[in-house]
Design an enzyme around this catalytic site. Structure first.
Site, PDB file in Angstrom:
ATOM      1  N   SER A  94      -5.502  10.074   8.184  1.00  0.00           N
ATOM      2  CA  SER A  94      -5.467   8.964   7.517  1.00  0.00           C
ATOM      3  C   SER A  94      -5.075   9.207   6.051  1.00  0.00           C
ATOM      4  O   SER A  94      -4.161   9.704   5.493  1.00  0.00           O
ATOM      5  CB  SER A  94      -6.674   7.851   7.720  1.00  0.00           C
ATOM      6  OG  SER A  94      -6.012   6.712   7.376  1.00  0.00           O
ATOM      7  N   ASP A 317      -2.633   4.562  17.687  1.00  0.00           N
ATOM      8  CA  ASP A 317      -3.146   4.343  16.397  1.00  0.00           C
ATOM      9  C   ASP A 317      -2.975   2.764  16.350  1.00  0.00           C
ATOM     10  O   ASP A 317      -1.603   2.251  16.540  1.00  0.00           O
ATOM     11  CB  ASP A 317      -2.145   4.951  15.400  1.00  0.00           C
ATOM     12  CG  ASP A 317      -2.914   4.956  14.088  1.00  0.00           C
ATOM     13  OD1 ASP A 317      -3.525   4.064  13.710  1.00  0.00           O
ATOM     14  OD2 ASP A 317      -3.017   6.162  13.527  1.00  0.00           O
ATOM     15  N   HIS A 353      -6.761   5.589  16.192  1.00  0.00           N
ATOM     16  CA  HIS A 353      -6.536   6.118  14.636  1.00  0.00           C
ATOM     17  C   HIS A 353      -7.584   7.145  14.086  1.00  0.00           C
ATOM     18  O   HIS A 353      -8.661   6.607  14.087  1.00  0.00           O
ATOM     19  CB  HIS A 353      -6.812   4.793  13.724  1.00  0.00           C
ATOM     20  CG  HIS A 353      -6.488   5.203  12.111  1.00  0.00           C
ATOM     21  ND1 HIS A 353      -5.152   5.732  11.828  1.00  0.00           N
ATOM     22  CD2 HIS A 353      -7.181   5.308  11.146  1.00  0.00           C
ATOM     23  CE1 HIS A 353      -5.298   6.060  10.509  1.00  0.00           C
ATOM     24  NE2 HIS A 353      -6.633   5.789   9.968  1.00  0.00           N
TER      25      HIS A 353
END
Length: 433
Positions: A94, A317, A353
């Site tokens: 991320s 995601d 994610h």
């Protein structure tokens, strides 16, 4: 080993990533970037005063503190062990993924190997694009409940699930997948035991989330989420009380628009129109691309320094758009057709994610990076393994982009039952520039 952060945190908000690096035998470094490690919000540091962005702290968060951390971390390691580190690695997902690619782009000599999962690159565009589903709900003045959006997602997954040759609740062939949510409008679905009807607002919202942000003249602004992404845990979240629902924006996106672009802690995002949203999108790119976008496709200096980088992105995601990462890889390849000699990208069907989801997660990706850097063994696939959500574990190899998984027969929980095929992407794209 440099360890990255998440959201607006320059470093990890717990000790677990540091402990993991230590357990592998590395000295580990991280940084707070000069501000509190509070992931979802930048409210404590974004503005010096009303109308004035704290540019120095933003630059620290974007890149400067990362360079300092690498230099100081190596110096401390050398001082303690009386010899320089043999290899230096970056490991992050991320924001941590964006940070890793920032190091490759801007400070190419600091790390020999970089693992960047679900990287938050293309920052100035994708952060504003994350607000798109909330904008659509505000303009419709309708906020579909979670059970309706989840049912729409389930219908899309059911339509595309078996395109890889096996029905397992995972879309592994996004290149072949196309689903029209409007076809559901007026049909019935079960909402926690109550028979409900798909609304035009619900199917319109799902289509907008999948298509991605568009300007007032319907031109491309950014990519959308994949069909398998959970809309109700990321960008299309609603809060319902006594049958009345309102939107709940993703805080990283709403903070960016309010604090950095509008520079106003009291800015009311519900007042945005299609036209003013276009203005916000343009202003974000205009003002912040050079600081934090992390989208420079020229990795020649990193290549020439002998560096290796692996990116991977879960296709389910729910907050960062997988096609944005694929787009970056394609732009690097356009500049250097031999990109796979130092940079390889992989996609993880069914993974959300950075983790979770039904799909196999590339838990040994870092080991694959080390093998590539230290032994010259370039990964053709990344070994993936799912969480035992239903008591069983799925093992599959994640394909190097632009290939996709296809079932060839045998036990679908075993990696050898699948092989990688060249993608047919482009026949029906979710979004394209």
């Amino acid at each position: 080993m440099g360890v990255g952060g998440g959201g607006y945190s320059t470093g990890p908000t717990s000790d677990s990533p540091l402990a993991n690096g230590l357990s592998l035998g590395y000295s580990v470094a991280t940084t707070d970037g000069g501000h509190e490690l509070v992931s979802p919000t930048a409210a404590t540091w974004a503005l010096n005063s009303p109308g004035n962005v704290n540019t120095y702290l933003l630059q620290d968060f974007a890149s400067v503190a990362l360079k300092d951390m690498a230099v100081i971390g190596k110096a401390v390691t050398e001082s303690f062990y009386q010899k320089a580190p043999a290899y230096s690695y970056w490991n992050g997902c991320s924001t941590g993924g964006r940070q890793g690619l920032m190091m490759a782009q801007r400070y190419p000599d600091e790390y020999d190997g970089i693992l960047a999962g679900a990287p938050a690159i293309n920052w100035a565009s994708f952060i504003v694009a994350e607000y798109w589903p909330q904008l659509i709900m505000n303009l419709m003045k309708s906020y579909p409940p979670a059970c309706e959006l989840n049912a729409i997602t389930a219908a899309a997954v059911a339509a595309c699930d078996a395109l890889d040759g096996v029905a397992d609740g995972i879309i592994s062939r996004p290149d072949l997948c196309y689903f029209e949510p409007g076809s559901l409008t007026g049909q019935s679905f079960d909402c926690k035991g109550v028979l409900s009807t798909f609304s035009n607002a619900g199917t319109t919202l799902a289509q907008a989330a999948w298509t991605g942000a568009r300007s007032t003249n319907d031109s491309f602004l950014w990519y959308g989420l994949s069909y398998g992404a959970n809309l109700t845990t990321g960008l299309a979240v609603t809060t319902c009380t006594n049958g009345t629902c309102t939107g709940r924006p993703f805080p990283i996106s709403s903070d960016w628009i309010s604090l950095f672009v509008q520079k106003n802690t009291s800015f009311d995002l519900t007042t945005l129109t299609r036209s003013t949203y276009d203005d916000v999108f343009h202003a974000s790119k205009q003002q912040f691309t050079s600081i934090i976008d992390t989208a420079d496709p020229d990795l020649s200096s990193f290549r020439d320094a002998g560096g290796k980088v692996i990116t991977w992105h879960g296709l389910s995601d729910n907050v960062i758009f997988p096609e944005g990462t694929a787009d970056y890889f394609k732009r690097v390849k356009a500049m250097d057709p031999d990109v796979e000699s130092y940079y390889r990208h992989f996609r993880a069907p069914g993974v959300e994610h950075c983790r979770s989801g039904l799909g196999p997660y590339p838990k040994t990706a870092f080991e694959s990076l080390v093998q590539w850097v230290e032994k010259g063994i370039a990964p053709e696939v990344l070994a993936g393994e799912s969480l035992p959500l239903d008591g069983s574990v799925i093992q599959r190899n994640l394909c190097m982009y632009p290939q996709d998984l296809f079932y060839t027969g045998g036990d679908p929980n075993v990696a050898s039952s699948f092989r990688c095929l060249n993608s047919k992407a482009g026949t029906k794209a979710l979004g394209s520039a």
